[in-house]
Scaffold this active site. Structure first.
Site, PDB file in Angstrom:
ATOM      1  CG  HIS A  35      -3.370  -2.018  -4.492  1.00  0.00           C
ATOM      2  ND1 HIS A  35      -3.917  -2.459  -3.308  1.00  0.00           N
ATOM      3  CD2 HIS A  35      -2.047  -2.158  -4.348  1.00  0.00           C
ATOM      4  CE1 HIS A  35      -2.936  -2.823  -2.486  1.00  0.00           C
ATOM      5  NE2 HIS A  35      -1.793  -2.663  -3.099  1.00  0.00           N
ATOM      6  CG  ASN A  51      -6.272  -5.175  -5.105  1.00  0.00           C
ATOM      7  OD1 ASN A  51      -5.166  -4.705  -5.369  1.00  0.00           O
ATOM      8  ND2 ASN A  51      -7.087  -4.641  -4.210  1.00  0.00           N
ATOM      9  CD  GLU A  92      -7.126  -1.240  -2.195  1.00  0.00           C
ATOM     10  OE1 GLU A  92      -6.669  -1.884  -3.169  1.00  0.00           O
ATOM     11  OE2 GLU A  92      -6.961  -1.603  -1.022  1.00  0.00           O
ATOM     12  CG  ASP A 122       1.046   3.539   0.118  1.00  0.00           C
ATOM     13  OD1 ASP A 122       2.191   3.422   0.576  1.00  0.00           O
ATOM     14  OD2 ASP A 122       0.538   2.716  -0.650  1.00  0.00           O
TER      15      ASP A 122
HETATM   16  C1  GLP Z   1       0.735  -2.587  -0.364  1.00  0.00           C
HETATM   17  C2  GLP Z   1       1.223  -1.150  -0.664  1.00  0.00           C
HETATM   18  C3  GLP Z   1       1.618  -1.032  -2.097  1.00  0.00           C
HETATM   19  C4  GLP Z   1       2.419  -2.245  -2.470  1.00  0.00           C
HETATM   20  C5  GLP Z   1       1.501  -3.428  -2.558  1.00  0.00           C
HETATM   21  C6  GLP Z   1       2.197  -4.747  -2.767  1.00  0.00           C
HETATM   22  O1  GLP Z   1      -0.484  -2.647   0.222  1.00  0.00           O
HETATM   23  N1  GLP Z   1       0.305  -0.113  -0.359  1.00  0.00           N
HETATM   24  O2  GLP Z   1       2.338   0.166  -2.305  1.00  0.00           O
HETATM   25  O3  GLP Z   1       3.021  -2.081  -3.718  1.00  0.00           O
HETATM   26  O4  GLP Z   1       0.598  -3.431  -1.499  1.00  0.00           O
HETATM   27  O5  GLP Z   1       2.806  -5.205  -1.603  1.00  0.00           O
HETATM   28  P1  GLP Z   1       3.816  -6.396  -1.587  1.00  0.00           P
HETATM   29  O6  GLP Z   1       5.049  -5.919  -2.248  1.00  0.00           O
HETATM   30  O7  GLP Z   1       4.045  -6.698  -0.127  1.00  0.00           O
HETATM   31  O8  GLP Z   1       3.191  -7.529  -2.299  1.00  0.00           O
END
Ligand code: GLP
Length: 246
Positions: free
Chosen positions: A138, A136, A143, A67
């Site tokens: 995702h 959440n 989402e 992403d």
């Molecule tokens: C982000 C990214 C995801 C990631 C997730 C968790 O927003 N788009 O690809 O896996 O949220 O992030 P983190 O590892 O900082 O908790």
């Protein structure tokens, strides 16, 4: 789904890196799907150490990131492009022409999203897809919703995601409200999925992902039907999973 519980974040990262390094051996020109966020940073660091010791070679590796924020240029330090170069790409022997991120500057451009999907297919599909887990539930920026979206698409970020990611910005108002993300179908096409999960704030999402029903309101739950998923979690994130009533 295989679940490996590591004693802490560092151990989780070492295991993650070992699995990724092994995947590089499976094809002459391997294809990795890569993730951002704080969770995979230790894994990228472990892979960098392996590279320095001559244990891994990325010269033939092609990468596709999950992403990218909409509206941030690649030069913007908050872009996922900048994150990937800082954390990983500048430290290994990957060719820039083999690096791909979704077209975050394209706004609503279905053609550019389709082109990204096609590039993955033309590369032969993803051998190993690295994933984090949103608080959440995702995956990438898919989402919670009332349906799963299959392909790379534009998404409006959830309030919880904006709040969770605000820690990377000087001010929460700077967090982009939109992103381009691989879809659930793009992710599910990967031959092997490696998910890393760390920290107390992921307990509930991890529990629901594995033990809850498959539903688009908890996008990661779709992984229950993928034939080859390895989840590497630290003990903190796994505690609800293995609690007496879990
Ligand atoms: C982000 C990214 C995801 C990631 C997730 C968790 O927003 N788009 O690809 O896996 O949220 O992030 P983190 O590892 O900082 O908790």
């Amino acid at each position: 789904m295989e679940v490996i519980v590591a004693s802490n974040y560092d151990k989780m990262s070492e295991i993650g890196a070992t699995i990724m390094a092994a995947s590089l051996q499976t094809r002459a020109r391997p294809v990795l799907g890569l993730a951002t966020g704080s969770t995979p940073i230790g894994t990228y660091q472990a892979l960098r150490r392996m590279y320095k010791k001559g244990l891994v070679d990325f010269s033939q590796t092609r990468t596709f990131n999950l992403d990218e924020y909409v509206g941030l240029s690649p030069e913007d330090p908050q872009s996922y492009y900048a994150f990937m170069y800082d954390q990983f790409f500048t430290h290994i022997n990957i060719s820039p022409s083999n690096i791909h991120l979704p077209p975050g500057q394209m706004e609503e451009d279905d053609q550019a999203c389709l082109a990204y999907e096609n590039m993955i297919d033309q590369a032969g599909g993803i051998d190993l897809q690295l994933l984090g887990l949103g608080g959440n539930g995702h995956i990438a920026f898919n989402e919670p919703a009332d349906h799963f979206t299959a392909k790379t698409h534009l998404v409006t970020l959830d309030e919880r995601t904006i709040a969770d990611n605000a820690r990377f910005f000087d001010d929460p108002s700077q967090v982009p409200r939109q992103a381009i993300t691989m879809g659930i179908g793009s992710i599910m096409k990967a031959r092997h999925i490696l998910m890393l999960v760390s920290g107390q704030n992921k307990q509930e999402a991890l529990y629901q992902m594995i033990k809850g029903p498959i539903r688009p309101q908890l996008p990661a739950s779709i992984l229950q039907v993928h034939p080859r998923v390895t989840v590497v979690t630290d003990q903190e994130a796994a505690s609800q999973l293995f609690s007496a009533d879990g």
